[in-house]
Design a protein around this motif. Sequence first.
Motif, PDB file in Angstrom:
ATOM      1  N   VAL A 188      35.069  30.970  37.735  1.00 54.43           N
ATOM      2  CA  VAL A 188      34.095  31.909  38.596  1.00 54.43           C
ATOM      3  C   VAL A 188      33.087  30.993  39.376  1.00 54.43           C
ATOM      4  CG1 VAL A 188      31.848  33.302  38.520  1.00 54.43           C
ATOM      5  CG2 VAL A 188      33.838  33.834  36.939  1.00 54.43           C
ATOM      6  N   ARG A 232      35.336  30.207  49.138  1.00 51.96           N
ATOM      7  CA  ARG A 232      36.491  30.389  47.962  1.00 51.96           C
ATOM      8  C   ARG A 232      37.695  29.520  48.420  1.00 51.96           C
ATOM      9  NH1 ARG A 232      40.687  33.604  45.719  1.00 51.96           N
ATOM     10  NH2 ARG A 232      41.445  34.338  47.830  1.00 51.96           N
ATOM     11  N   THR A 261      44.126  35.612  43.076  1.00 53.42           N
ATOM     12  CA  THR A 261      42.994  36.539  42.573  1.00 53.42           C
ATOM     13  C   THR A 261      41.677  35.763  41.953  1.00 53.42           C
ATOM     14  OG1 THR A 261      43.936  37.077  40.712  1.00 53.42           O
ATOM     15  CG2 THR A 261      44.376  38.440  42.583  1.00 53.42           C
ATOM     16  N   VAL A 262      41.901  34.388  41.937  1.00 56.02           N
ATOM     17  CA  VAL A 262      40.795  33.616  41.317  1.00 56.02           C
ATOM     18  C   VAL A 262      40.694  32.567  42.329  1.00 56.02           C
ATOM     19  CG1 VAL A 262      41.160  34.015  39.099  1.00 56.02           C
ATOM     20  CG2 VAL A 262      42.507  32.327  39.844  1.00 56.02           C
ATOM     21  N   LYS A 280      36.893  34.090  40.953  1.00 54.62           N
ATOM     22  CA  LYS A 280      35.997  35.194  41.272  1.00 54.62           C
ATOM     23  C   LYS A 280      34.595  34.661  41.953  1.00 54.62           C
ATOM     24  CE  LYS A 280      39.113  37.933  39.067  1.00 54.62           C
ATOM     25  NZ  LYS A 280      39.894  38.592  39.969  1.00 54.62           N
ATOM     26  N   CYS A 312      30.916  35.122  42.396  1.00 53.17           N
ATOM     27  CA  CYS A 312      29.723  36.006  41.943  1.00 53.17           C
ATOM     28  C   CYS A 312      28.161  35.690  42.561  1.00 53.17           C
ATOM     29  CB  CYS A 312      29.774  35.715  40.353  1.00 53.17           C
ATOM     30  SG  CYS A 312      28.447  36.827  39.453  1.00 53.17           S
ATOM     31  N   THR A 343      29.969  40.914  42.113  1.00 52.32           N
ATOM     32  CA  THR A 343      31.310  39.874  42.130  1.00 52.32           C
ATOM     33  C   THR A 343      32.366  40.547  42.837  1.00 52.32           C
ATOM     34  OG1 THR A 343      30.729  39.686  39.832  1.00 52.32           O
ATOM     35  CG2 THR A 343      32.735  39.040  40.310  1.00 52.32           C
ATOM     36  N   ILE A 364      36.071  40.125  43.868  1.00 51.81           N
ATOM     37  CA  ILE A 364      37.265  40.008  42.829  1.00 51.81           C
ATOM     38  C   ILE A 364      38.736  39.932  43.467  1.00 51.81           C
ATOM     39  CG2 ILE A 364      36.142  41.247  40.939  1.00 51.81           C
ATOM     40  CD1 ILE A 364      37.693  43.873  41.584  1.00 51.81           C
ATOM     41  N   PRO A 365      39.018  39.206  44.615  1.00 54.22           N
ATOM     42  CA  PRO A 365      37.996  38.426  45.360  1.00 54.22           C
ATOM     43  C   PRO A 365      37.704  39.125  46.603  1.00 54.22           C
ATOM     44  CG  PRO A 365      40.160  37.208  45.725  1.00 54.22           C
ATOM     45  CD  PRO A 365      40.359  38.536  44.818  1.00 54.22           C
ATOM     46  N   HIS A 399      33.453  44.304  42.715  1.00 59.07           N
ATOM     47  CA  HIS A 399      33.685  45.089  41.494  1.00 59.07           C
ATOM     48  C   HIS A 399      32.563  45.960  41.079  1.00 59.07           C
ATOM     49  CE1 HIS A 399      34.726  45.685  37.388  1.00 59.07           C
ATOM     50  NE2 HIS A 399      35.428  44.589  37.307  1.00 59.07           N
ATOM     51  N   GLY A 416      34.837  37.488  33.313  1.00 59.54           N
ATOM     52  CA  GLY A 416      33.743  36.554  34.325  1.00 59.54           C
ATOM     53  C   GLY A 416      32.430  36.898  33.717  1.00 59.54           C
TER      54      GLY A 416
END
Length: 368
Positions: free
Chosen positions: A199, A232, A248-249, A251, A253, A268, A270-271, A275, A282
């Motif tokens: 995260v 990211r 997908t990581v 995340k 936040c 968050t 996700i990505p 969410h 997470g």
Amino acid sequence: MQAAIPCMILRGGTSKGLYFLASDLPDSVAERDRVLLAAMGSPDTRQIDGLGGAHPLTSKVAVVSPSADPGCDVDYLFLQVAVDRAEVSGGQNCGNILAGVGPFAIEQGLVAATGDITEVRIHMVNTGARAVASVQTPGGRVSYEGEARIDGVPGTAAPVPLEFLDIAGSSCGSLLPTGNVVDRVNGLAVTCIDNGMPVVLIRAADLGVSGAESPAELESNAALKDRVETLRLVVGPLMGLGDVRDKTVPKMCLVSAPVDGGTINTRTFIPHRVHEAIGVLGSVSVATACVLPGSVAQQVAGMHPADGVYSFEVEHPTGFFTVEMNVAGTQAAATFKVNSAALLRTARLLMRGEVMVPEGEARAGHDD
């Protein structure tokens, strides 16, 4: 022609997914993924020709088998099926879907019920971490009815407490993958942490938002989404995750001061979607950062870390997520250690039967 593949659909926490025995899926990863894409109806934003719910939270899969780990009962492989792309990813765990693994294992006879409560020891294949799920089994059968309530799910159900073991650095190799409590990336102060889920924590205010916006409002903010995704892509390699363009990581936040009496407020990514709540693992990473000296989350939450047991209320768009943690060495980041982390989820069996997929996608990899 179509092929029938046994499966169950369970709600696990605030997610929903298809649960399979590994022995019912092809051995070949490529063939398995084709089956799962067909079962979900991907790629299609509506997933109209499959069982997916047109959202990442309802396009998830658990593959379960007896465990080769002598300390565990079952192996659990989590797979995220993309909605709009022909992509199946095993690059992360899912703690919500994990909540259904214990009930599924008992329903399938992989674990025998042992009294009113049956502990199922689970090896999370994606990262090698372990967890223990406590499942209510009065009379030797899984009970789904109860008084436990979790935000993001209507009504009540039987509690499924989850205790996580040795999850620090499960994806990135260390609790602080960059080696720093705070990094400055693209002009932003961020904390990169992995206590079960990689995260990246950013102050919402630093991105020009309050942190109280709805998921729809954040998703409609194209400039914000572009900035979050650019960040990211930069921090992914710094966290040891390599090129995360198709992952997908981590995340992302956004954190802000609590608005409803909790410890910290979160939104968050996700990505690429926001969410509706927050992921199980997470939330554990966020709660960990709240007592990590000097972290972005600790500064926002205003915590004064000390060794001991904490109960955190992590706020998210649809309520709270309660995380209980036992931490030590809080005087400095170099000595900080998480002794244990636990939380409460619920699960419910929604369907048992067979999912139909085109026979061409279901060529068994078992040569029988």
